[in-house]
Design a protein around this motif. Structure first.
Motif, short mmCIF file in Angstrom:
data_model
loop_
_atom_site.label_atom_id
_atom_site.label_comp_id
_atom_site.label_asym_id
_atom_site.label_seq_id
_atom_site.Cartn_x
_atom_site.Cartn_y
_atom_site.Cartn_z
N ALA A 29 -9.59 -1.52 -0.68
CA ALA A 29 -9.28 -0.68 -1.84
C ALA A 29 -7.86 -0.13 -1.77
N ILE A 30 -7.44 0.30 -0.58
CA ILE A 30 -6.09 0.82 -0.41
C ILE A 30 -5.06 -0.28 -0.65
N TYR A 31 -5.34 -1.47 -0.11
CA TYR A 31 -4.44 -2.62 -0.32
C TYR A 31 -4.29 -2.91 -1.81
N ALA A 32 -5.40 -3.01 -2.52
CA ALA A 32 -5.36 -3.36 -3.93
C ALA A 32 -4.65 -2.29 -4.76
N THR A 33 -4.90 -1.02 -4.43
CA THR A 33 -4.28 0.08 -5.17
C THR A 33 -2.78 0.13 -4.92
N ALA A 34 -2.37 -0.08 -3.65
CA ALA A 34 -0.95 -0.08 -3.31
C ALA A 34 -0.25 -1.30 -3.91
N LYS A 35 -0.94 -2.43 -3.93
CA LYS A 35 -0.36 -3.66 -4.47
C LYS A 35 -0.08 -3.53 -5.97
N HIS A 62 -4.59 3.88 11.48
CA HIS A 62 -4.03 2.53 11.61
C HIS A 62 -4.64 1.59 10.55
N VAL A 63 -5.87 1.84 10.12
CA VAL A 63 -6.49 1.03 9.07
C VAL A 63 -5.76 1.26 7.74
N ILE A 64 -5.47 2.53 7.47
CA ILE A 64 -4.77 2.90 6.23
C ILE A 64 -3.36 2.32 6.23
N GLU A 65 -2.65 2.51 7.34
CA GLU A 65 -1.26 2.04 7.43
C GLU A 65 -1.17 0.52 7.34
N LYS A 66 -2.10 -0.16 7.96
CA LYS A 66 -2.10 -1.63 7.94
C LYS A 66 -2.29 -2.14 6.51
N ALA A 67 -3.19 -1.50 5.76
CA ALA A 67 -3.45 -1.93 4.38
C ALA A 67 -2.21 -1.71 3.51
N ILE A 68 -1.52 -0.58 3.71
CA ILE A 68 -0.32 -0.28 2.92
C ILE A 68 0.81 -1.24 3.29
#
Length: 243
Positions: A29-35, A62-68
């Motif tokens: 979800a974080i990846y998609a929102t940041a993308k 680290h999970v949050i940062e990796k997705a961003i």
């Protein structure tokens, strides 16, 4: 609405394996929102809110940062939102929000959850008209009238404010979400928000009392939780406290 807000979504993870699934779903979800909206939380309010929610749910940094970081690079997965609706066990109403990179796989997985629990998947709009898309905030407190007054002074369109068992719950149109967050930060910093989200809130509730329906409902939710593409599940089922 006559009751305090109940978190009618997939249950929080208890085991390490379940936590890994939760981390994975947040990462997606974080990846998609940041993308889609930019990787800077200061300029992407949806991303900022999602990160805050992830931290509250104890998702590691680290999970949050990796997705961003992944979203900041070129290429990558192309996730799209998908929503499914239908009637679950005991004729309760269900809304399922997904993020997917393969729509055919996702609908197949979700349909199987309905089929194997004697439930019925419907078309878009089948049950969503019986839910209100609202901003929901919940926190410990005793004076709901002061909270309502402060929000009205901030020119916020509040749907309802409830006080039950020492918990105050604020409901408002989903478009007021960030205005309410700002109002709490600026005028009511003494409150710690335990729930702050945009949710599908049911207009009516269905009591699930038959043992077979209860068992099928629990199986239904467990199967949905195991679907990697499922992000949120909303329903209007009321189960016995010991279920």
């Amino acid at each position: 609405m006559g009751r305090a807000f109940q978190n009618r979504k997939e249950s929080m993870a208890k085991t390490a394996g379940q936590k890994t699934k939760v981390y994975s779903k947040y990462g997606k979800a974080i990846y998609a929102t940041a993308k889609s909206g930019g990787s800077d939380p200061d300029g992407n309010l949806a991303l900022r809110s999602l990160i805050e929610k992830a931290k509250k749910d104890q998702v590691p940094s680290h999970v949050i940062e990796k997705a961003i970081d992944k979203a900041s690079g070129a290429g990558g997965e192309d996730y799209s939102e998908a929503r499914y609706e239908g009637f679950g066990p005991g004729n309760c109403m269900v809304i399922i929000d997904c993020l997917t990179d393969n729509g055919n796989r996702t609908i197949k997985d979700v349909r199987q959850c309905f089929t194997k629990t004697h439930s019925k998947i419907g078309s878009t709009g089948t049950v969503s008209h019986m839910f209100d898309h609202q901003a929901v905030f919940a926190f410990k407190g005793e004076d709901d009238e002061v909270v309502l007054e402060n929000l009205m002074m901030a020119d916020i369109d509040v749907t309802d404010v409830e006080l039950e068992d020492g918990v105050i719950t604020v409901y408002a149109p989903h478009t007021e979400f960030y205005k309410i967050k700002t109002a709490f930060a600026e005028t009511m910093p003494e409150f710690t928000l335990e729930v702050e989200e945009i949710s599908w809130v049911p207009q009516t509730y269905v009591d699930i009392t038959e043992e077979e329906d209860i068992a099928n409902f629990q199986k239904f939710m467990a199967m949905l939780e195991d679907c990697d593409d499922v992000q949120q599940v909303y329903h209007n089922a009321d189960l016995p406290n010991d279920a």
